[in-house]
Design a protein around this motif. Sequence first.
Motif, PDB file in Angstrom:
ATOM      1  N   PHE A  63       0.905  -1.204   0.215  1.00  0.00           N
ATOM      2  CA  PHE A  63      -0.087   0.105  -0.026  1.00  0.00           C
ATOM      3  C   PHE A  63       0.947   1.280   0.139  1.00  0.00           C
ATOM      4  CE2 PHE A  63      -2.714  -3.251   2.161  1.00  0.00           C
ATOM      5  CZ  PHE A  63      -3.809  -3.378   1.337  1.00  0.00           C
ATOM      6  N   SER A  64       0.393   2.149  -0.691  1.00  0.00           N
ATOM      7  CA  SER A  64       1.059   3.441  -0.853  1.00  0.00           C
ATOM      8  C   SER A  64       0.195   4.788  -0.199  1.00  0.00           C
ATOM      9  CB  SER A  64       1.446   3.957  -2.298  1.00  0.00           C
ATOM     10  OG  SER A  64      -0.129   4.202  -3.038  1.00  0.00           O
ATOM     11  N   PRO A  65       0.889   5.836  -0.020  1.00  0.00           N
ATOM     12  CA  PRO A  65      -0.011   6.744   0.458  1.00  0.00           C
ATOM     13  C   PRO A  65      -1.496   7.137  -0.138  1.00  0.00           C
ATOM     14  CG  PRO A  65       2.078   7.473   0.429  1.00  0.00           C
ATOM     15  CD  PRO A  65       2.104   5.993  -0.306  1.00  0.00           C
ATOM     16  N   GLU A  66      -1.537   6.823  -1.580  1.00  0.00           N
ATOM     17  CA  GLU A  66      -2.518   7.137  -2.077  1.00  0.00           C
ATOM     18  C   GLU A  66      -3.601   6.228  -1.748  1.00  0.00           C
ATOM     19  OE1 GLU A  66       0.278   6.792  -3.771  1.00  0.00           O
ATOM     20  OE2 GLU A  66       0.611   9.110  -3.986  1.00  0.00           O
ATOM     21  N   ASP A  67      -3.439   5.130  -0.988  1.00  0.00           N
ATOM     22  CA  ASP A  67      -4.587   3.962  -0.645  1.00  0.00           C
ATOM     23  C   ASP A  67      -5.119   4.447   0.718  1.00  0.00           C
ATOM     24  OD1 ASP A  67      -4.235   2.173  -2.789  1.00  0.00           O
ATOM     25  OD2 ASP A  67      -2.150   1.811  -1.807  1.00  0.00           O
ATOM     26  N   ILE A  68      -4.389   5.449   1.394  1.00  0.00           N
ATOM     27  CA  ILE A  68      -4.889   5.765   2.711  1.00  0.00           C
ATOM     28  C   ILE A  68      -6.294   5.981   2.844  1.00  0.00           C
ATOM     29  CG2 ILE A  68      -4.441   7.599   4.500  1.00  0.00           C
ATOM     30  CD1 ILE A  68      -1.644   7.214   4.220  1.00  0.00           C
ATOM     31  N   GLU A  69      -6.714   6.690   2.040  1.00  0.00           N
ATOM     32  CA  GLU A  69      -8.402   6.837   2.222  1.00  0.00           C
ATOM     33  C   GLU A  69      -9.165   5.842   2.458  1.00  0.00           C
ATOM     34  OE1 GLU A  69     -10.424   8.645  -1.083  1.00  0.00           O
ATOM     35  OE2 GLU A  69      -8.521   9.149  -1.773  1.00  0.00           O
ATOM     36  N   HIS A  70      -8.966   4.604   1.685  1.00  0.00           N
ATOM     37  CA  HIS A  70      -9.885   3.378   1.448  1.00  0.00           C
ATOM     38  C   HIS A  70      -9.259   2.474   2.812  1.00  0.00           C
ATOM     39  CE1 HIS A  70     -10.830   5.246  -2.329  1.00  0.00           C
ATOM     40  NE2 HIS A  70      -9.667   5.040  -2.555  1.00  0.00           N
ATOM     41  N   ILE A  71      -8.057   2.406   2.746  1.00  0.00           N
ATOM     42  CA  ILE A  71      -7.746   1.174   3.875  1.00  0.00           C
ATOM     43  C   ILE A  71      -7.830   1.374   5.485  1.00  0.00           C
ATOM     44  CG2 ILE A  71      -6.449   0.160   1.985  1.00  0.00           C
ATOM     45  CD1 ILE A  71      -4.053   1.211   3.315  1.00  0.00           C
ATOM     46  N   PRO A  72      -7.774   0.646   6.125  1.00  0.00           N
ATOM     47  CA  PRO A  72      -7.423   0.650   7.595  1.00  0.00           C
ATOM     48  C   PRO A  72      -5.903   1.028   7.757  1.00  0.00           C
ATOM     49  CG  PRO A  72      -8.090  -1.553   7.188  1.00  0.00           C
ATOM     50  CD  PRO A  72      -8.508  -0.773   6.101  1.00  0.00           C
ATOM     51  N   HIS A  73      -5.751   1.714   8.532  1.00  0.00           N
ATOM     52  CA  HIS A  73      -4.266   2.243   8.613  1.00  0.00           C
ATOM     53  C   HIS A  73      -3.081   1.401   9.386  1.00  0.00           C
ATOM     54  CE1 HIS A  73      -4.846   6.945   7.821  1.00  0.00           C
ATOM     55  NE2 HIS A  73      -5.590   5.945   7.030  1.00  0.00           N
ATOM     56  N   HIS A  74      -3.728   0.128   9.901  1.00  0.00           N
ATOM     57  CA  HIS A  74      -2.793  -0.835  10.709  1.00  0.00           C
ATOM     58  C   HIS A  74      -2.125  -1.365   9.342  1.00  0.00           C
ATOM     59  CE1 HIS A  74      -6.797  -2.912  10.417  1.00  0.00           C
ATOM     60  NE2 HIS A  74      -6.046  -3.596   9.778  1.00  0.00           N
ATOM     61  N   TYR A  75      -2.540  -1.354   8.115  1.00  0.00           N
ATOM     62  CA  TYR A  75      -2.003  -2.042   6.852  1.00  0.00           C
ATOM     63  C   TYR A  75      -0.558  -1.347   6.547  1.00  0.00           C
ATOM     64  CZ  TYR A  75      -5.821  -4.878   5.669  1.00  0.00           C
ATOM     65  OH  TYR A  75      -7.017  -5.810   5.524  1.00  0.00           O
ATOM     66  N   LEU A  76      -0.246   0.026   7.250  1.00  0.00           N
ATOM     67  CA  LEU A  76       0.862   0.746   7.168  1.00  0.00           C
ATOM     68  C   LEU A  76       1.639   0.591   8.394  1.00  0.00           C
ATOM     69  CD1 LEU A  76      -0.996   3.873   5.238  1.00  0.00           C
ATOM     70  CD2 LEU A  76       0.418   2.137   4.201  1.00  0.00           C
TER      71      LEU A  76
END
Length: 362
Positions: A10-23
């Motif tokens: 995942f990249s910063p562009e995905d942040i609005e869609h995904i739960p942030h624990h993936y980062l």
Amino acid sequence: MNVKFYHRFFSPEDIEHIPHHYLYGASKLKSHGIEVDYYVDSSLGSRLLRMIKNAFKILTDRKKTDVLYASTANGIELLILLRSMGLYSKPILIWQHRAVMQSDNKLVRMLLSQYYRGIDMMFMFSQMHIDESARSGVVDRNRLYLKSWGPDLDYYDKIIAGNSLTDSDSVERYFCSNGRENRDFPTLVEAFDLLPNEILKIYTSRIHGSMNNQDILSRYTDSKNIRIQIMNGDSSNSQFLAREVLDSLCMTICCQERDYTVGLTSLYEAMALSKAIITSDNPYFPIDVEKENVGIKVGYGDVQGWKNAIEYLANNREVAEQMGINGRKLVERKYNLNLFSADLASMIRLKGARKGPLSKTN
């Protein structure tokens, strides 16, 4: 303090869609006074070429970096080796998803010991992984850290707030499976075949790794109580899948036996959404779902065990509801992204303050 965060997916562009624990806490570091530069490499193919490419790009990047933080070592192995030889000065903090490699060959053990000295801090999900890694004799125990990684409760609270269903509104109650990695779909489906009045919804990807989930599940399309939906890899699916879990009676996490925490993300998602859990009895999980009274454990490949657990929760919905409440309280208290991010920030500040090559024990 400046951190370069290396991630495979995942990249910063995905942040609005995904739960942030993936980062892995990276998106929350700014609130702790730490700036983050994302470096994402999702390329496939030769791992050797990938690690050479990534080493070159990171070494020649002019952006200020105090610490290299990575969700995996896959793709930065060359930088780790350079760090072990004193040729890369930035501290390296990584997540290790399994126990470290072991070998009976003395030469291989020597090379592994040299390599692992290039990692300042190795974060692990499971005490079993730490114990197994320490017994390997190729990595110092004082580099291994058990971390309470957990779900992004802010993300799931928005899902809950936007939900319009109540128990009385719902036309049907169903069990949900939304994992894709090393899932044991045959055991799960066969258990539901024995309970034709209980509905199972399966959401998964067409292929994951060497497993062709679509091909495996194609054998079960005639089961009237089992609904299968093959999803693409679009990160925007995360919100849809979370809503499907929220509207379910229970999360089912039926997995193949593996030497890591397969199914842990699904476990945390269910707890964040206050859902009961039936899961394969994975000894690598940091949580014992039965001890914590958040779910039921079933042995690997145990169709009858799955049938019994499904039937029990279907007939005792107040028990399932209480399990969901217990799970939510547990992640609020101990396992969540905000707590982990604060802990991570302290680790980064600690290592970022130390410059230069590694000593044998630092």
